[in-house]
Design a protein around this motif. Structure first.
Motif, PDB file in Angstrom:
ATOM      1  N   ARG A   5       2.622  11.573   4.561  1.00  0.00           N
ATOM      2  CA  ARG A   5       2.661  10.613   3.729  1.00  0.00           C
ATOM      3  C   ARG A   5       2.704  11.064   2.279  1.00  0.00           C
ATOM      4  N   PHE A   6       2.336  11.964   1.908  1.00  0.00           N
ATOM      5  CA  PHE A   6       2.351  12.702   0.648  1.00  0.00           C
ATOM      6  C   PHE A   6       3.849  13.035   0.336  1.00  0.00           C
ATOM      7  N   ALA A   7       4.512  13.648   1.386  1.00  0.00           N
ATOM      8  CA  ALA A   7       5.852  14.098   1.419  1.00  0.00           C
ATOM      9  C   ALA A   7       6.750  12.940   1.307  1.00  0.00           C
ATOM     10  N   PRO A  17      -8.035  15.587  14.698  1.00  0.00           N
ATOM     11  CA  PRO A  17      -8.058  16.194  12.971  1.00  0.00           C
ATOM     12  C   PRO A  17      -6.663  16.397  12.717  1.00  0.00           C
ATOM     13  N   ALA A  18      -5.808  17.356  13.823  1.00  0.00           N
ATOM     14  CA  ALA A  18      -4.541  17.844  13.444  1.00  0.00           C
ATOM     15  C   ALA A  18      -3.657  16.478  13.195  1.00  0.00           C
ATOM     16  N   ALA A  19      -3.819  15.504  13.752  1.00  0.00           N
ATOM     17  CA  ALA A  19      -2.916  14.376  13.502  1.00  0.00           C
ATOM     18  C   ALA A  19      -3.251  13.749  12.341  1.00  0.00           C
ATOM     19  N   LEU A  20      -4.491  13.625  12.035  1.00  0.00           N
ATOM     20  CA  LEU A  20      -4.656  13.027  10.663  1.00  0.00           C
ATOM     21  C   LEU A  20      -4.340  13.816   9.317  1.00  0.00           C
ATOM     22  N   ILE A  21      -4.687  15.303   9.648  1.00  0.00           N
ATOM     23  CA  ILE A  21      -4.145  16.076   8.409  1.00  0.00           C
ATOM     24  C   ILE A  21      -2.503  16.117   8.250  1.00  0.00           C
ATOM     25  N   LEU A  22      -1.695  16.139   9.474  1.00  0.00           N
ATOM     26  CA  LEU A  22      -0.310  15.959   9.415  1.00  0.00           C
ATOM     27  C   LEU A  22       0.171  14.766   8.879  1.00  0.00           C
ATOM     28  N   PHE A  46       0.747  -1.140  -0.138  1.00  0.00           N
ATOM     29  CA  PHE A  46      -0.047   0.025   0.081  1.00  0.00           C
ATOM     30  C   PHE A  46       0.789   1.156  -0.143  1.00  0.00           C
ATOM     31  N   LEU A  47       2.088   1.292   0.350  1.00  0.00           N
ATOM     32  CA  LEU A  47       3.057   2.221   0.327  1.00  0.00           C
ATOM     33  C   LEU A  47       3.493   2.998  -0.847  1.00  0.00           C
ATOM     34  N   GLY A  48       3.306   4.238  -1.172  1.00  0.00           N
ATOM     35  CA  GLY A  48       3.903   4.640  -2.356  1.00  0.00           C
ATOM     36  C   GLY A  48       2.962   4.943  -3.594  1.00  0.00           C
ATOM     37  N   ASN A  49       2.140   4.225  -3.756  1.00  0.00           N
ATOM     38  CA  ASN A  49       1.185   4.098  -4.959  1.00  0.00           C
ATOM     39  C   ASN A  49      -0.347   3.879  -4.457  1.00  0.00           C
ATOM     40  N   GLY A  50      -1.266   4.686  -5.408  1.00  0.00           N
ATOM     41  CA  GLY A  50      -2.618   4.423  -5.014  1.00  0.00           C
ATOM     42  C   GLY A  50      -3.297   4.919  -3.973  1.00  0.00           C
ATOM     43  N   SER A  51      -4.623   5.122  -3.737  1.00  0.00           N
ATOM     44  CA  SER A  51      -5.312   5.930  -2.743  1.00  0.00           C
ATOM     45  C   SER A  51      -5.732   4.826  -1.521  1.00  0.00           C
ATOM     46  N   GLU A  52      -5.238   3.460  -1.630  1.00  0.00           N
ATOM     47  CA  GLU A  52      -5.639   2.574  -0.643  1.00  0.00           C
ATOM     48  C   GLU A  52      -4.656   2.916   0.699  1.00  0.00           C
ATOM     49  N   GLU A  53      -3.705   3.506   0.572  1.00  0.00           N
ATOM     50  CA  GLU A  53      -2.873   3.873   1.680  1.00  0.00           C
ATOM     51  C   GLU A  53      -3.517   4.977   2.425  1.00  0.00           C
TER      52      GLU A  53
END
Length: 524
Positions: free
Chosen positions: A171-173, A161-166, A118-125
């Motif tokens: 993960r995007f970074a 919510p802050a933990a989720l957003i960060l 799941f890491l690095g590709n797709g939306s499942e991560e």
């Protein structure tokens, strides 16, 4: 007891480009004793870079929760905001700020958000991150109610919510870092393609499109004996498929894997079930990933599910949802966003209109008839980026068209584009008036590219499926190369969107559009 890591998935052929560089995955030394052809003992596909990447992601997740817990504590107890109710003691919250990152990471681990597939590709991560956060929030709520714990709601409403957003941003970074590595030839999976003829060639071609997918095709294994090619590896030198060496047949797959140090086996859909079952048995305990390509190359996501019938797993394909409640929600969302942006950005619109109007003759807004939903014509709005005689001059420039198929006219240095128009096109600002089309319901935020009537007149039968949904301000074509795409590829992307439309896919495309505009790729 050996750990089994053979993974079987039914999926579209993964888009990636073969890379010659080493991937960091190396097999364990082969035992000195002679290996039997029917077994695959002694081979292990290890992924040092993958483990390092997993630790990086875990560290980012923990850091995100530490920051979120710290921010929540400072806001609630640091005097930044005045609250009427004061807790008896802040000690439990200090303890919670320390424990929360550990619990957060444990929740993600239990939600399988650290699995390498799941890491690095797709939306499942990201879906697993959201599910884990929702489950943890529910558990905290139930436990606090059961124990009658006096938790400050402001602390919880800020921390989670802050933990989720960060976490998502982290993960995007991390994903961006991994994709840069792969474009430089590192962090790749060594892939062995199993198939024959067009099916194997299709996998090889698709594997070269996107280096960020992380595939390095190291060889092709034919799923049957082709006559000239023997089963002995040393006798097959000089044969290849699209530049990728042919290294054996399915009967000698274990030999081919050892010879190429493959870490992933991608199997075309033509392989029969009995042979596939033997392959899976042989690879048990080798840590080699097994991917089975689907013949439905453009049907993905929630439309596909597995339905067992008499012990046989069959693919169930849902019809594309082109009407109903979700479409109504999409339309409401489109118009709400369009009207909000039009209202907030009205000063920018006026500035751009004046820049166009004062630097060249003609109106600021360019109007053109396009074809929309169900083949209905509508007037599309754009900021004028060309001189008013552009259509007359087009005939003189036909020989310079950079699109070989002829359906579209594209030039990187088109002399008909004004100086202001070049800036508008560079940053896609000329598209902004299409928000008016979205507000009046003739276009959508996300959808296929709006075609000209002359283009639609040349459509083949299946291409008309692009007209089953509203055209979009952005779409898969926008985030995949825009004007650099060949006609066939842009059609494939549009049809893929029509077949797999969903609100999460729309949000993903809108997010990627921001980066596509900033990169300015294909904008001319």
């Amino acid at each position: 007891m050996q750990r089994i890591r053979v993974r079987t998935a039914v999926l579209d052929p993964v888009d990636a480009r073969a890379a010659e560089a080493a991937t960091g995955r190396t097999p364990a030394p082969r035992p000195p004793q002679e290996q039997d052809d029917a077994t695959f003992d002694g081979y292990r596909a290890r992924v040092p870079w993958e483990r390092r990447y997993s630790w990086l992601v875990l560290a980012l997740d923990a850091a995100a929760c530490v920051i979120a817990a710290g921010v929540a504590y400072l806001v609630r107890f640091g005097g930044l905001i005045k609250f009427d109710l004061k807790p008896v003691s802040v000690t439990p919250y200090l303890a919670m700020s320390v424990v929360l990152p550990l619990v957060w990471v444990l929740s993600l681990f239990l939600g399988r958000a650290y699995e390498s597939r799941f890491l690095g590709n797709g939306s499942e991560e990201f879906r697993r991150i959201l599910n884990s956060a929702a489950h943890l929030t529910a558990v905290v709520a139930v436990v606090s109610y059961a124990t009658k714990a006096e938790l400050a709601r402001a602390y919880v409403l800020i921390a989670f919510p802050a933990a989720l957003i960060l976490t998502v941003l982290g993960r995007f970074a991390a994903r961006g870092y991994l994709h840069r590595m792969r474009r430089n030839g590192r962090g790749l999976h060594r892939v062995l393609v199993v198939g024959a003829g067009d099916s194997a060639a299709s996998l090889v071609r698709l594997a070269r499109r996107d280096p960020s997918a992380g595939w390095s095709v190291v060889g092709v294994v034919l799923d049957r004996s082709p006559g000239r090619h023997s089963h002995d590896y040393s006798d097959r030198g000089g044969f290849d498929l699209l530049g990728v060496p042919i290294v054996g047949t399915s009967e000698s797959l274990h030999t081919a894997i050892r010879a190429t140090h493959a870490t992933t086996v991608a199997i075309s859909p033509q392989m029969d079930g009995e042979t596939l079952r033997r392959v899976l048995w042989m690879l048990e305990g080798s840590d080699v990933d097994v991917l089975v390509s689907s013949a439905l190359t453009d049907v993905t996501g929630p439309r596909i599910s597995i339905r067992p019938v008499a012990g046989l797993p069959l693919l169930h394909i849902e019809e594309p949802e082109l009407s109903g409640a979700r479409r109504a929600v999409k339309g409401l969302f489109d118009r709400s966003v369009a009207l909000t942006v039009l209202l907030l950005c009205s000063p920018l619109f006026i500035t751009l209109a004046l820049a166009v109007r004062l630097t060249s003759r003609g109106p600021a807004i360019f109007r053109q008839v396009r074809v929309g939903l169900d083949g209905k014509h509508f007037t599309m709005f754009k900021f004028r980026s060309m001189y008013i005689d552009a259509e007359e001059r087009k005939k003189e420039l036909e020989s310079l068209n950079e699109r070989g198929e002829g359906l579209l006219f594209k030039m990187r240095d088109d002399p008909r584009v004004t100086r202001v128009g070049k800036v508008l096109r560079k940053w896609s600002l000329d598209e902004l008036p299409q928000l008016l089309n979205i507000a009046n319901g003739t276009m959508s935020l996300v959808g296929p590219r709006p075609p000209l009537p002359s283009e639609v007149a040349k459509y083949e039968d299946e291409v008309h499926r692009r007209l089953m949904v509203k055209p979009g301000l952005t779409g898969l074509w926008q985030i995949s190369g825009r004007s650099d795409l060949e006609w066939d590829e842009s059609v494939r992307l549009d049809l893929r969107y029509v077949q797999n439309w969903s609100l999460p896919l729309d949000f993903y495309i809108l997010w990627r559009t921001v980066f596509a505009v900033l990169r300015r790729e294909g904008a001319y």
